[in-house]
Each structure stands twice: as structure tokens, then as C-alpha cells.
Design a protein around this motif. Structure first.
Motif, short mmCIF file in Angstrom:
data_model
loop_
_atom_site.label_atom_id
_atom_site.label_comp_id
_atom_site.label_asym_id
_atom_site.label_seq_id
_atom_site.Cartn_x
_atom_site.Cartn_y
_atom_site.Cartn_z
N ALA A 94 0.84 -1.20 0.00
CA ALA A 94 0.00 0.00 0.00
C ALA A 94 0.88 1.25 0.00
N LEU A 106 1.46 3.75 1.67
CA LEU A 106 1.31 4.36 2.99
C LEU A 106 2.64 4.32 3.74
N GLU A 125 3.82 6.14 6.04
CA GLU A 125 3.69 6.36 7.48
C GLU A 125 3.30 5.09 8.22
N GLN A 126 2.84 4.08 7.48
CA GLN A 126 2.49 2.80 8.08
C GLN A 126 3.45 1.69 7.66
N PHE A 172 4.43 0.87 4.52
CA PHE A 172 4.04 0.21 3.27
C PHE A 172 3.50 -1.21 3.53
N TYR A 209 -9.79 0.22 3.93
CA TYR A 209 -8.99 1.42 3.72
C TYR A 209 -8.37 1.25 2.34
N ASP A 210 -8.83 2.03 1.38
CA ASP A 210 -8.46 1.78 -0.01
C ASP A 210 -8.37 3.08 -0.79
N SER A 211 -8.44 3.01 -2.11
CA SER A 211 -8.26 4.18 -2.96
C SER A 211 -9.32 5.26 -2.75
N TYR A 237 -9.72 6.59 -0.08
CA TYR A 237 -9.08 7.44 0.91
C TYR A 237 -7.69 7.89 0.48
N TRP A 238 -6.90 6.99 -0.13
CA TRP A 238 -5.56 7.37 -0.57
C TRP A 238 -5.47 7.51 -2.07
#
Length: 104
Positions: free
Chosen positions: A14, A16, A18-19, A21, A86-88, A90-91
Motif C-alpha cells: 500500500a 502508505l 507512514e504505516q 508500506f 482502507y483503499d483508494s 481514501y488514498w
């Protein structure tokens, strides 16, 4: 990824950082150049409603998003369990190079 690859599930990193990836498993909904819109929980790709027999729950009639045009080289991914995914949505989309994916 060819047009025939749309709606396939993929495991991927993903976008992300901050998480760390994390690995996600999501369904490819939009390919480069597609326009994605969600109206009353129903996903539309280029103006056509997407049939989603794999979804465990009916569409959320309160969900409305887009339209969003997927940029060249990007993909739009969504989880089948939309109410807990949590998917596209949102990101947004992400670059194909992150799709270190394996088709499931």
C-alpha cells in the motif's frame, strides 16, 4: 496490466509510508485513464455501473464520491468489504511500480 486484469484481486504494498508500506489485498477497480465515480454506494467505471457479486454487503446508499480520473500509470483499488476497507477512496490511486503484486 491489461484491461482484462480489472476486477482481479492483488496483494500489493500500500502507498502508505507512514504505516511502513503494509501489504494489502484489494480488487483492481480502475485502470489508467478510467473515470471512477461512486453514487449511492454503486461504483461506476466510465459511466457504467460495476456488477459486484463478490461483495458481502449491499452498497452503502450514503456513499458518494468522485468523479475521479485515474492518471496514466496509476490504479484505483478497493476492498470487497467496503464498510471496513482502507483503499483508494481514501488514498486515491497509486503508481503501478508499487504494485509488487501477485494476482490472487
Amino acid at each position: 496490466m491489461a484491461q482484462s486484469e480489472a476486477a482481479a484481486n492483488y496483494r500489493f504494498r500500500a502507498p502508505l509510508p507512514e504505516q511502513g508500506f503494509p501489504d494489502f489485498i484489494k480488487r483492481t477497480i480502475g485502470l489508467p485513464g478510467d473515470t471512477i465515480e461512486i453514487k449511492q454506494g454503486v461504483v461506476y467505471i466510465n459511466g457504467t455501473a460495476l456488477a459486484e457479486p463478490y461483495r458481502p454487503d449491499p452498497p452503502n446508499a450514503l456513499e458518494n464520491r468522485g468523479p475521479y480520473k485515474v492518471p496514466a500509470g496509476d490504479y484505483f483499488m478497493m476492498g470487497d468489504n467496503r464498510e471496513n476497507s482502507y483503499d483508494s477512496r481514501y488514498w486515491v490511486s497509486f503508481r503501478a511500480k508499487i504494485l509488487s503484486a501477485r494476482r490472487l
